[in-house]
Each structure stands twice: as C-alpha cells, then as structure tokens.
Design a protein around this motif. Structure first.
Motif, PDB file in Angstrom:
ATOM      1  N   ARG A 110      -3.353   7.720  12.360  1.00 33.31           N
ATOM      2  CA  ARG A 110      -2.970   6.803  11.282  1.00 33.31           C
ATOM      3  C   ARG A 110      -4.063   6.877  10.233  1.00 33.31           C
ATOM      4  O   ARG A 110      -5.224   6.674  10.527  1.00 33.31           O
ATOM      5  CB  ARG A 110      -2.801   5.384  11.827  1.00 33.31           C
ATOM      6  CG  ARG A 110      -1.756   5.382  12.962  1.00 33.31           C
ATOM      7  CD  ARG A 110      -1.269   4.011  13.296  1.00 33.31           C
ATOM      8  NE  ARG A 110      -0.459   3.495  12.197  1.00 33.31           N
ATOM      9  CZ  ARG A 110       0.329   2.428  12.310  1.00 33.31           C
ATOM     10  NH1 ARG A 110       0.409   1.773  13.440  1.00 33.31           N
ATOM     11  NH2 ARG A 110       1.035   2.007  11.291  1.00 33.31           N
ATOM     12  N   ARG A 111      -3.658   7.184   9.015  1.00 32.28           N
ATOM     13  CA  ARG A 111      -4.641   7.383   7.969  1.00 32.28           C
ATOM     14  C   ARG A 111      -4.344   6.429   6.813  1.00 32.28           C
ATOM     15  O   ARG A 111      -3.199   6.254   6.423  1.00 32.28           O
ATOM     16  CB  ARG A 111      -4.549   8.828   7.470  1.00 32.28           C
ATOM     17  CG  ARG A 111      -5.889   9.347   6.977  1.00 32.28           C
ATOM     18  CD  ARG A 111      -5.708  10.667   6.300  1.00 32.28           C
ATOM     19  NE  ARG A 111      -5.924  11.806   7.185  1.00 32.28           N
ATOM     20  CZ  ARG A 111      -6.138  13.040   6.737  1.00 32.28           C
ATOM     21  NH1 ARG A 111      -6.159  13.290   5.438  1.00 32.28           N
ATOM     22  NH2 ARG A 111      -6.326  14.039   7.566  1.00 32.28           N
ATOM     23  N   ILE A 403      -2.888   1.025   2.831  1.00 35.26           N
ATOM     24  CA  ILE A 403      -1.898   0.922   3.910  1.00 35.26           C
ATOM     25  C   ILE A 403      -2.044   2.149   4.810  1.00 35.26           C
ATOM     26  O   ILE A 403      -2.492   3.194   4.346  1.00 35.26           O
ATOM     27  CB  ILE A 403      -0.474   0.820   3.330  1.00 35.26           C
ATOM     28  CG1 ILE A 403       0.558   0.518   4.420  1.00 35.26           C
ATOM     29  CG2 ILE A 403      -0.062   2.114   2.625  1.00 35.26           C
ATOM     30  CD1 ILE A 403       1.096  -0.851   4.347  1.00 35.26           C
ATOM     31  N   GLU A 404      -1.680   1.991   6.074  1.00 31.86           N
ATOM     32  CA  GLU A 404      -1.757   3.134   6.981  1.00 31.86           C
ATOM     33  C   GLU A 404      -0.466   3.938   6.972  1.00 31.86           C
ATOM     34  O   GLU A 404       0.619   3.378   6.986  1.00 31.86           O
ATOM     35  CB  GLU A 404      -2.034   2.652   8.414  1.00 31.86           C
ATOM     36  CG  GLU A 404      -3.482   2.310   8.657  1.00 31.86           C
ATOM     37  CD  GLU A 404      -3.762   1.986  10.120  1.00 31.86           C
ATOM     38  OE1 GLU A 404      -4.925   2.041  10.519  1.00 31.86           O
ATOM     39  OE2 GLU A 404      -2.813   1.675  10.864  1.00 31.86           O
ATOM     40  N   ARG A 405      -0.586   5.259   6.992  1.00 38.33           N
ATOM     41  CA  ARG A 405       0.566   6.140   7.153  1.00 38.33           C
ATOM     42  C   ARG A 405       0.337   7.010   8.381  1.00 38.33           C
ATOM     43  O   ARG A 405      -0.761   7.027   8.934  1.00 38.33           O
ATOM     44  CB  ARG A 405       0.735   7.035   5.931  1.00 38.33           C
ATOM     45  CG  ARG A 405      -0.308   8.142   5.906  1.00 38.33           C
ATOM     46  CD  ARG A 405      -0.503   8.801   4.558  1.00 38.33           C
ATOM     47  NE  ARG A 405       0.591   9.667   4.210  1.00 38.33           N
ATOM     48  CZ  ARG A 405       0.435  10.928   3.770  1.00 38.33           C
ATOM     49  NH1 ARG A 405      -0.772  11.482   3.684  1.00 38.33           N
ATOM     50  NH2 ARG A 405       1.467  11.638   3.418  1.00 38.33           N
ATOM     51  N   TYR A 406       1.360   7.745   8.770  1.00 37.94           N
ATOM     52  CA  TYR A 406       1.258   8.625   9.930  1.00 37.94           C
ATOM     53  C   TYR A 406       0.975  10.062   9.509  1.00 37.94           C
ATOM     54  O   TYR A 406       1.647  10.594   8.620  1.00 37.94           O
ATOM     55  CB  TYR A 406       2.563   8.602  10.727  1.00 37.94           C
ATOM     56  CG  TYR A 406       2.778   7.306  11.466  1.00 37.94           C
ATOM     57  CD1 TYR A 406       2.254   7.136  12.742  1.00 37.94           C
ATOM     58  CD2 TYR A 406       3.474   6.260  10.889  1.00 37.94           C
ATOM     59  CE1 TYR A 406       2.430   5.942  13.425  1.00 37.94           C
ATOM     60  CE2 TYR A 406       3.658   5.070  11.567  1.00 37.94           C
ATOM     61  CZ  TYR A 406       3.136   4.918  12.830  1.00 37.94           C
ATOM     62  OH  TYR A 406       3.308   3.739  13.506  1.00 37.94           O
ATOM     63  N   VAL A 407      -0.010  10.666  10.169  1.00 39.84           N
ATOM     64  CA  VAL A 407      -0.241  12.103  10.032  1.00 39.84           C
ATOM     65  C   VAL A 407      -0.056  12.698  11.424  1.00 39.84           C
ATOM     66  O   VAL A 407      -0.720  12.280  12.370  1.00 39.84           O
ATOM     67  CB  VAL A 407      -1.661  12.407   9.503  1.00 39.84           C
ATOM     68  CG1 VAL A 407      -1.893  13.916   9.442  1.00 39.84           C
ATOM     69  CG2 VAL A 407      -1.852  11.764   8.135  1.00 39.84           C
TER      70      VAL A 407
END
Lengths: 422, 422
Positions: A110-111, A403-407
């Motif tokens: 999570r980045r 905000i966190e996104r998925y990598v």
C-alpha cells in the motif's frame, strides 16, 4: 459561469501531476524557501496588509475581523516558523503501509499518493494562504486558494513569496493558484469542478461552510461548530478541574475548541460549583445553568435547550448538574457537535468509559479542550478540522491530504489460468 | 417523505451506539453465528430465492440479471465462507495507531472508531446483504440495507438469518436493518438523512450510482466504471503479456476489473500483436484498433475516441500502438477511470515509472487486472470499490469502515497557564 476559475483549476491540475511525481526532499526545500521569501519580503507583505486593514476600517469591519486580518512582524515570523515546521516533518508520501505476500506469490503493497488538487475557501485570515499552500505541497498536492476579499492584497503578496520559491526550484507556479478575483460567482463555479478538484475545504464562519456544503459537487471536508463539553466527574481533582474550566472557557473564547458547556456530577457539585462560579464571575463569564446550578448563585440565568445547543464563541457558559456519568454522556450525545469533549477525573474506569462512549474527534482526559489543534497535537499546522467521520476526523495535517493505493507485483499471475488454454 | 426510512434509520443509529462500545471478540462470534445460521437455514433461503427467480423470469429479467440474482448450494456456502473469513480477521478497532508524548507531557493516542451507520444501496445480488452486514458489524457499524426489488424475498430470508445470530448474542436486530419496502421514494428519503447516516455506498450499474451521487446529502463513496488498461512495454515477456491480456479480457468480461484497452509499445508490436490478435479472435473478442493495429489484421475495426472511453463489459477490446511509455501514460491520464492499470515489463525502471506516474487505485506490475478485488488483495470480502481519492481508494474492507480519532491524556495541562492567575 465565466470559465475563469476552470482555467485556473486546469493549470493547477497539470501542476498536481508534476507534484505527484516529485521528490519529497525537493518539496521540503521549496517550503523552506517559501519561509525564507516571507522573511525577505516581510516589508512588502506588511505594506499590502496595511492596505487591506485601511480598506477594512473604511468598510466598517468589526474589531474581531480586523484582528483576524492583521499581520505584524511577530505574526509573519510565526507563519514562516510554521512553514519550517511543516518542511521538517517526514514526507507523508514516503510512509510505507502494510505489505503482504499472497499465497499465489503476489506482493501487495500500500503506497501513499497525494489527493491531487485541493480547493481552500476561507475568510479573513491571511496565514491560511501560507499554511494551506505548505501543507498541500508537503503532501504532493496542488492547491487552489480562494481567500476573502478583505484580505485580497495580503494574500496576493504572500502568494508572490510562495511563487518565487516554487520558481527558484523549478516547480510550476500553478502548484499554488490564487483566485485573485473574489467575486462570489467564482466560488460557485469552483464548487462544480468535480472533474478537476479532489477536495474542497471551507474555513470560516458557519454561513460560509453551509454555503459550500450546499452548493458543492466536489467532496467537502468541514466542521460546522464546536460545542465542547467539560464533564467534572465525582472523582475529579477540583483544582485541576478548575484549571481546565478557566483555560477552556476564557483563554480564547472565540475559537472552536473553547468550552461551551460544563457538566458537573451531583456528588461534587456542592464542593466544586461555588468555587467555579466565583472564578467564572471574576473573569466576566456569564453563566446559564440548570435549576440545581442556579441554587449556588443568584447571578446564574436559567439555561434553555438552545443554550445547550449553542456555540457561544463568547464569555458565556452553559452549566448543568448531572446525576451520573451516563447522564453526562446522554447530554453530550444529544447536544454535542463531535468536536472535543473533556473529562476531569482521577477514576481510570470513568475515564475509559468516557473515552469509549463519546464519539467526538478528540476526547481529553484531564487536559484542556484547547489542545485539540493540529499544532498542539504534533501535526505542525492544520489545514482544517473535520467533525465528520470520513477520510479525516479531527485536525488535518499533511498526511490527511494523502491516500493509500494498491501496488501489486507479480510474475505473470492470472486469476483464471484455465481461461488461457485453447 | 413518509418517515418510514427515518424511523428505521433512527433505530439503526441507536444500535450503532451499542456496537461502537461492543467487544471485538463478541462481534466476531456473531459473524460466525451468522454463517452458521445461513448454513442451517439454507433450504429456506434457497426457497425464497426460487420465488425471486420465478418472479424475475415472469417479469422478463435478462439472463445476466437472473444469474446475479441466483443462489444455489455452492453459492450460499461461499457466502457463509466469506463471513467466516471476515470473522477471523483481526479487529480493525483494536489496531493501535501512532502514539506520541508531547513536550508538555500530554499523551496523544490515535484510536480507531466505527464510522457509525452505513447505508448500502444495491441491485440484484443477494450476497451483498450478508457481506455488507458482516463487514459493517466487524468494524462496529450498524448498516441500513436497501437491495433491489427483484431480490426482495432472498434478502428478507438472509436478513432473518443475520437477525437470529444477533439475537442469540444479545445485540440489537436493528444493527442490520433491511428496508423491505423497495419503493424508490424510500431511497430518496434515505439519501437526505445526513443527521443519521454517516456514509452511503451504492453498488450496481452506472445509472444507480449516478442517481445516488446526484441526490445524496449524505457522504457517498462510489465508483462509476473501470476502464482498465494493459500496457505491454517493449521489455515485456511476450508469453506473460499474452496471459495477462487473455485473463484480463476474457475470464469475466462483465466485471469492473476486466481489461478494456490494450496499449502496445511500437518496438514490440510486430512480435506481439499478431499473436495477441489471434488469441483474442480465437476467444471471440472483437478488436477496435488504431491504424497501426489495423495493419496486423483485417478483422480489426477502427477505434474512435468513444472506444478508448468505453467500459465495454463485453468481449470487445480497444487496442492502440504507442511510441513510448510517456504516450501510454498520457493515454491512461486522458481516458482512464482511476480503477486498475497493468504494465507487462521486465524493465524495473519502466515498472517504477508506470507505478509512480499512474494515479489509479491499483497498479499491477506483471499481474492481472482481475486481482483488483478485496478478496484477492487479502481483505476478505469487500463492501465496495472507491475510485475517488478520499477516505478509501480501491477495494474497501472492514478497516475502511473505521476512522482514527484523538485520545489525549494529561494531568491537568492547560494551554494558557497565565489565564489561570487572578
């Protein structure tokens, strides 16, 4: 719609893409440079502010409004100091979230990424121009600033400092875009730009905030008011409770984290209230109380439902004697605004029950309501306070602008290998 | 407004206060009991579903809609299994956030609390009833469920199982409140209840979602569509890229994480595209391509701007040859929907640039777009997917139904000690 604000927002949006891919170290250096520019150009900023003040006095602005508008050497230095504090904080985009390896070998990370383009809509305080720009930049966001018309010259002078710092380090000036034409129709236009603006934050009086909330097609984070309570438990240390009361009500009555209502456990009322009412009277605080409170002083007016609902922002306090903690909690559930609640108690069980059963953004155990503030809680400056439980709750610092996104990393994994055959 | 929904919401709100103060261990046991009830009452649930299906067939529902509506033994068992997975997850409210001691001795703690009352507005799928209830309960929230009229009997039967489990453990049935009267005016009423509902999540077709977003006075988290891209870099492993393409486009074309556009680096196009177009043709996929793509097959129709914008949800794919990574990124920035982007490459620098310069909720390096799903990413079930960068971005699990607040502990600290004198 004139398209004036859309054009500004489009440029700011482009700048936000540059910022999102930029280095945290660089963004921090630019914020330091902004502080240096404010120091170096202090005379110009103060001259612009003097113009605003002169115009404001001619227009008959209230003393309170003029005070919010006023800059001087120390206030400007405090703004620069806040920028340096923000610059020194860790990069919120570098924070590494939870990482996980799945049974199929996928690496899930999570980045944090910036929100994108933030719109600030505010009133007389020119420090918001610098604070908001620095916090947005810290988190890799572009910002569109719409300050009040009464601070027009001050805001333009501060923005010139911020632009100089951006230019110096090769970042687009549109990263910090000031809407210089303060006609109200432009606010309406701005609030419709849901394809360009990721978040709008209004700061100011309840009128401004309701206007923004009602007209916005973009997401809005806001708080309407702070009806903050101090509950003096039967197990309270009375001297401490008195300090919390006086600081909470009188140290700055016009702000949202000031106390508006005092709730006193019946068992401690006869020991605490006479002392408390005397201390309040000595500081010119008008008290509106329940019948049991009125028994302690002739000066106490009768409190109505409207008093328990009120954010006075003034030297007025509602007081109510309650039979037990549950009644205090019920009062807060009914009249509270989810801002700040305080308990004075030496009983850990009462403290924990109060913490668990209030829903407000901040709950204080034996500490003043006035500490619900981004700077006091360690966030550096704050871009606003949220009293809605979505995205952020309480004071918002730079991390609240990310905000966190998925990598996800793999080696060619697919979900349905059977679909590949044939 | 009839007040029918307000009354339901008021009860659910009261239940949310009970849940917010409840123990995580208990909430987990209740979710296990819900799964057990679904197993035990499977016959009743399937009979109710058979009624819905018969009514649906009479009403002429499409085969796709009937399929979404249909339950059978294995599907019901999968729902119960998802509940058990959610029950087994760590308590999101127990997660301890950053704690800090300030120079004045204040102890600052960030503690997770539930959002409060969540409204789910969805269409034909009855599994949402159980998934949403379990995720909301896991995080200490009450939920107000408004499913589609075509699933009325199924939803009521599932809700009866959930209520039995709540009763069994002494939690209020209103924790999971089903709006049984599915008249559309009740949705409108629900969307106005900003004093009771903390968040609305619509799930279904774009029409439903736009209706909710346009009429809501409560906060809404949503996604409109998934225009997901696969970019085949010049340094891609061709066999892997082909797997990602076939899985992404054909394993389940009707869902939001299916691929809609393929972007191919010009340097690999002559080696990759003939093979890719043959594999797509073999699976009945219609291709709409740019001029350079058309050079590889007579079967490729000309792609228009509308094709690059389209979420086909069908066996149709837009294909474009690009000169370099920057052109692929520009295409995604222009036509993307912030849902899922995939790069196939063996070049770590290209992968990192792709990760940093796309803004979508999930970015996949050498992994199928179809993995952007709460279950696949380790969240258990998902209550929805957010493609807006606020509160949550990507699939939302139980933790996305909580928020951090401040708990501050002191020993009588005040902000302005000088105000205490006198």
């Amino acid at each position: 719609m004139s398209g004036y604000v859309r054009a500004l927002a489009e440029h700011a949006r482009e700048a936000s893409l540059v910022l999102a891919a930029s280095d945290g170290e660089l963004r921090s250096r630019v914020i330091h440079a902004m502080a240096a520019q404010l120091d170096a150009q202090a005379e110009r900023v103060l001259a612009a502010n003097a113009d605003d003040l002169a115009r404001g006095r001619d227009a008959g602005l209230s003393a309170a409004l003029l005070d919010r508008l006023r800059l001087d050497g120390p206030r400007l230095a405090a703004i620069a100091a806040a920028l340096r504090e923000i610059a020194a904080q860790p990069d919120p985009l570098a924070a590494v979230g939870a990482a996980e390896s799945r049974p199929n070998g996928l690496q899930i990370e999570r980045r944090r990424v910036p929100l994108g383009l933030i719109a600030m809509i505010y009133e007389a305080r020119p420090n918001v121009t610098a604070d908001a720009a620095a916090l947005c930049l810290k988190a890799g966001n572009a910002v569109l600033l719409r300050g009040g018309s009464e601070a027009r010259a001050s805001n333009a002078a501060i923005a010139a400092c911020l632009h100089a710092a951006l230019r110096e380090h090769g970042l687009p000036e549109a990263s910090v875009s000031l809407i210089e034409d303060t006609a109200r129709e432009h606010v309406l236009e701005l609030l419709q730009l849901s394809d360009l603006i990721d978040l709008a934050i209004p700061r100011g009086g309840e009128g401004l905030i309701r206007f923004v909330a009602e007209h916005a097609r973009v997401p809005v984070i806001k708080h309407y008011k702070g009806v903050c309570h101090l509950y003096v438990d039967r197990a309270a240390d009375r001297a401490r409770a008195l300090s919390l009361l006086v600081d909470g009500k009188t140290s700055r009555p016009g702000v949202c984290n000031a106390l508006e209502t005092l709730l006193v456990h019946a068992d401690i009322a006869s020991a605490f209230l006479p002392q408390a009412l005397a201390a309040l009277a000595a500081r010119g605080v008008e008290v509106r109380g329940c019948e049991r409170t009125q028994a302690y002083s002739n000066a106490v007016l009768a409190a109505t439902d409207a008093d328990y609902d009120a954010e006075y922002l003034d030297l007025i306090l509602a007081v109510r004697v309650v039979d037990h903690l549950d009644q205090a909690l019920a009062h807060i559930a009914r009249y509270g605004s989810d801002h700040t609640e305080v308990i004075a108690t030496d009983d850990p069980a009462a403290a924990e029950a109060f913490v668990r059963r209030t829903r407000s953004s901040a709950v204080m155990v034996n500490a003043s309501s006035r500490f619900n503030d981004g700077g006091q809680l360690g966030l550096g400056a704050e871009i606003g306070i949220s009293t809605t439980r979505l995205h952020a709750y309480g004071p918002m610092g730079a991390q609240s602008l990310t905000i966190e996104r998925y990598v996800v990393r793999g080696e060619g994994q697919v979900r349905h290998p059977e679909s590949l055959g044939g």
